[in-house]
Design a protein around this motif. Structure first.
Motif, PDB file in Angstrom:
ATOM      1  N   MET A   1       0.824  -1.193   0.000  1.00 22.66           N
ATOM      2  CA  MET A   1       0.000   0.000   0.000  1.00 22.66           C
ATOM      3  C   MET A   1       0.870   1.261   0.000  1.00 22.66           C
ATOM      4  N   ARG A   2       1.909   1.249   0.825  1.00 23.61           N
ATOM      5  CA  ARG A   2       2.780   2.437   0.883  1.00 23.61           C
ATOM      6  C   ARG A   2       3.472   2.679  -0.452  1.00 23.61           C
ATOM      7  N   GLU A   3       3.839   1.591  -1.137  1.00 17.00           N
ATOM      8  CA  GLU A   3       4.477   1.765  -2.440  1.00 17.00           C
ATOM      9  C   GLU A   3       3.510   2.416  -3.421  1.00 17.00           C
ATOM     10  N   ALA A   4       2.249   2.033  -3.369  1.00 14.31           N
ATOM     11  CA  ALA A   4       1.239   2.629  -4.240  1.00 14.31           C
ATOM     12  C   ALA A   4       1.061   4.108  -3.907  1.00 14.31           C
ATOM     13  N   GLN A   5       1.080   4.427  -2.629  1.00 15.08           N
ATOM     14  CA  GLN A   5       0.949   5.823  -2.219  1.00 15.08           C
ATOM     15  C   GLN A   5       2.147   6.645  -2.705  1.00 15.08           C
ATOM     16  N   ARG A   6       3.341   6.080  -2.523  1.00 17.40           N
ATOM     17  CA  ARG A   6       4.544   6.788  -2.979  1.00 17.40           C
ATOM     18  C   ARG A   6       4.534   6.973  -4.490  1.00 17.40           C
ATOM     19  N   ALA A   7       4.112   5.953  -5.216  1.00 16.80           N
ATOM     20  CA  ALA A   7       4.060   6.049  -6.671  1.00 16.80           C
ATOM     21  C   ALA A   7       3.060   7.114  -7.108  1.00 16.80           C
ATOM     22  N   TYR A   8       1.906   7.146  -6.462  1.00 16.68           N
ATOM     23  CA  TYR A   8       0.894   8.157  -6.786  1.00 16.68           C
ATOM     24  C   TYR A   8       1.439   9.551  -6.512  1.00 16.68           C
ATOM     25  N   LYS A   9       2.095   9.710  -5.360  1.00 14.71           N
ATOM     26  CA  LYS A   9       2.638  11.010  -4.989  1.00 14.71           C
ATOM     27  C   LYS A   9       3.741  11.431  -5.951  1.00 14.71           C
ATOM     28  N   ALA A  10       4.586  10.473  -6.368  1.00 10.42           N
ATOM     29  CA  ALA A  10       5.656  10.794  -7.313  1.00 10.42           C
ATOM     30  C   ALA A  10       5.083  11.222  -8.662  1.00 10.42           C
ATOM     31  N   GLU A  11       3.997  10.582  -9.080  1.00 12.02           N
ATOM     32  CA  GLU A  11       3.396  10.902 -10.380  1.00 12.02           C
ATOM     33  C   GLU A  11       2.620  12.212 -10.352  1.00 12.02           C
TER      34      GLU A  11
END
Length: 147
Positions: free
Chosen positions: A1-11
């Motif tokens: 879940m955290r990886e998905a959050q980080r990816a969303y934030k990076a994008e």
């Protein structure tokens, strides 16, 4: 879940809850523009609130005269609720601006005297509301642990 959050934030550059908070703020502004401030909607309630507050302050007054600067100097420009330093340059309405807190709130029978006031951040003072010191410190600690 955290990886998905980080990816969303990076994008996208932000996390959606920030956008949600901004949209809530915008909705609040639109609502106020449409309906007006609660004081305009309920003038009798506003007058009653003001009268009650004036009565509390009048009952709490003492013969002691002091300036907020005296209180901040006495406590070394340190917030007595969160124990962090208070920046003198920050002005109201910023949450970290200096304010004077009543240890025993006026609404609970406290007095506006030197022995009952302390230095605090505006945000800490606002979140303390009409709690006593133990409950206020516990509440602030709980908020800090959630952040």
């Amino acid at each position: 879940m955290r990886e998905a959050q980080r990816a969303y934030k990076a994008e996208h550059g932000f996390w959606p809850h920030r956008r949600y908070a901004e949209s809530q703020r915008a909705a609040s502004i639109r609502r106020r523009q449409k309906y007006g401030h609660w004081r305009q909607q309920y003038p009798e309630r506003a007058a009653a609130y003001d009268a009650r507050r004036r009565a509390l302050v009048a009952q709490a007054r003492t013969d002691e005269v002091f300036a907020p600067l005296d209180i901040h100097v006495r406590y070394g420009w340190t917030c007595q609720l969160c124990h962090e330093p208070i920046d003198r340059a920050i002005v109201w309405p910023h949450p970290k601006s200096p304010s004077i807190d009543h240890i025993v709130p006026l609404s609970r029978g406290g007095t506006h005297a030197l022995s009952n006031v302390q230095s605090a951040h505006l945000g800490c003072n606002s979140s303390k509301r009409d709690r006593d010191m133990e409950a206020a410190v516990a509440h602030l600690t709980r908020l800090a642990s959630q952040a």
